[in-house]
Design an enzyme around this catalytic site. Structure first.
Site, PDB file in Angstrom:
ATOM      1  N   LYS A 275       0.799  -1.232   0.000  1.00 42.39           N
ATOM      2  CA  LYS A 275       0.000   0.000   0.000  1.00 42.39           C
ATOM      3  C   LYS A 275       0.831   1.281   0.000  1.00 42.39           C
ATOM      4  O   LYS A 275       0.414   2.294  -0.550  1.00 42.39           O
ATOM      5  CB  LYS A 275      -0.952   0.009   1.196  1.00 42.39           C
ATOM      6  CG  LYS A 275      -2.106  -0.973   1.064  1.00 42.39           C
ATOM      7  CD  LYS A 275      -3.093  -0.781   2.194  1.00 42.39           C
ATOM      8  CE  LYS A 275      -4.289  -1.684   2.052  1.00 42.39           C
ATOM      9  NZ  LYS A 275      -5.330  -1.375   3.041  1.00 42.39           N
TER      10      LYS A 275
ATOM     11  N   ASP B  79      -9.967   3.172   1.482  1.00 40.16           N
ATOM     12  CA  ASP B  79     -10.218   2.719   2.860  1.00 40.16           C
ATOM     13  C   ASP B  79     -10.855   3.867   3.650  1.00 40.16           C
ATOM     14  O   ASP B  79     -11.683   3.648   4.529  1.00 40.16           O
ATOM     15  CB  ASP B  79      -8.905   2.321   3.552  1.00 40.16           C
ATOM     16  CG  ASP B  79      -8.351   1.005   3.018  1.00 40.16           C
ATOM     17  OD1 ASP B  79      -9.150   0.151   2.594  1.00 40.16           O
ATOM     18  OD2 ASP B  79      -7.118   0.840   3.026  1.00 40.16           O
TER      19      ASP B  79
END
Ligand code: ATR
Length: 286
Positions: free
Chosen positions: A71, A108
């Site tokens: 990420k 997210d």
């Protein structure tokens, strides 16, 4: 469903990827909407990340999700990074644009914000929230709370320096958001007057030590969110519900973070239905 030569392609890049429920979520939607497309798990060694992501446009991929441990590294591989991904320091979604450029973003943040919104959290204005933890999930949580318009966020973490790093980085990114670092030992006191508690630590997950915290300082209208989804009714959420507080588990964040990617790659904002939630719960064994 049979894939044609025109199938739209997306996937998940991780190392490993086998544990992820993203293929289940996206393929559920592809089937539901009868879309000629596929979402495939792609196990990519960290040393190959740049090569693999650079190959996506040539392979005809419309984009991918990114999971552990990619990420943060993905930010370096992208041609363009959204403000939110830059602020959080992590991207979980890549889209290939019409010029074959890789655009990185972080959904997210949207996933958590949406999950909290749908729990009714924001019906009354919230001014103060407390976050436990200071890993990547805590960074996304701070950004989500900023997006929800919460003005003061207290961060308590066992390693105080990590909480201070978040306060520095995200305080600079979200002007107007007040970030206060609290000692881990003072985490219960940090709940005084907070309308929301978000646990981003691994404490309380199956196999991890319990999270020891006294919920009594929370006002009776407070909401408690636990972002883990390997255990849905964590001891923290059980304790919150026993006090009559609203509890929000991590499944909502997991499923809603998938929506913006699906929309970008496959062309429609998919519905989160009871059937999907049941399928996920059954697959997770929760
Ligand atoms: P993620 O990126 O998924 O958020 P992480 O970086 O491993 O994961 O963060 C895990 C969080 O749980 C951290 O805030 C960690 O605290 P430290 O920063 O001090 O490591 C917290 N955590 C894990 N085990 C803990 C424990 N036994 N007591 C208190 N906090 C703990």
């Amino acid at each position: 469903m049979t894939l044609t030569g025109k199938a739209r392609l997306a996937g998940l890049v991780g190392w490993p990827v086998a544990h992820s429920r993203s293929p289940l979520i996206h393929n559920f939607w592809l089937q539901r909407y009868g879309i000629d497309g596929a979402y495939v798990p792609l196990a990519v060694d960290p040393t190959d990340l740049d090569t693999a992501l650079r190959a996506l446009p040539s392979l005809g991929f419309r984009g991918v999700n990114l999971t552990v441990p990619h990420k943060t590294a993905a930010l370096e591989c992208a041609d363009e990074v959204s403000g939110i991904a830059r602020a959080v320091g992590a991207a979980n979604t890549l889209t290939v644009d019409e010029n074959r450029r890789l655009i990185a973003t972080n959904t997210d943040v949207f996933g958590l914000a949406e999950s909290l919104r749908l729990s009714g959290l924001t019906e009354a204005p919230i001014s103060t929230a407390t976050i436990l933890g200071a890993g990547g999930a805590a960074r996304a949580a701070v950004a989500a709370l900023a997006e929800l318009g919460i003005s003061t966020v207290r961060i308590a973490n066992r390693t105080r320096a990590r909480a201070e790093a978040i306060a520095g980085d995200l305080g600079a990114a979200f002007q107007g958001l007040r970030l206060e670092v609290v000692d881990w030992a003072a985490r219960s006191e940090a709940l005084c007057g907070a309308e929301l508690l978000v646990n981003t630590t691994s404490l309380g997950m199956t196999g991890a030590p319990p999270l020891e915290i006294d919920l009594r300082p929370l006002p009776p209208t407070a909401c408690v969110a636990d972002i883990v989804y390997s255990t849905l009714e964590t001891p923290l959420l059980a304790a919150a519900r026993a006090r009559g507080l609203v509890g929000v588990d991590g499944l909502g964040m997991l499923v809603h973070q998938a929506r913006p990617g699906f929309q970008a790659w496959f062309g429609r904002d998919p519905l989160v239905t009871d059937e999907l939630m049941l399928r996920l719960k059954s697959d997770l064994g929760v």
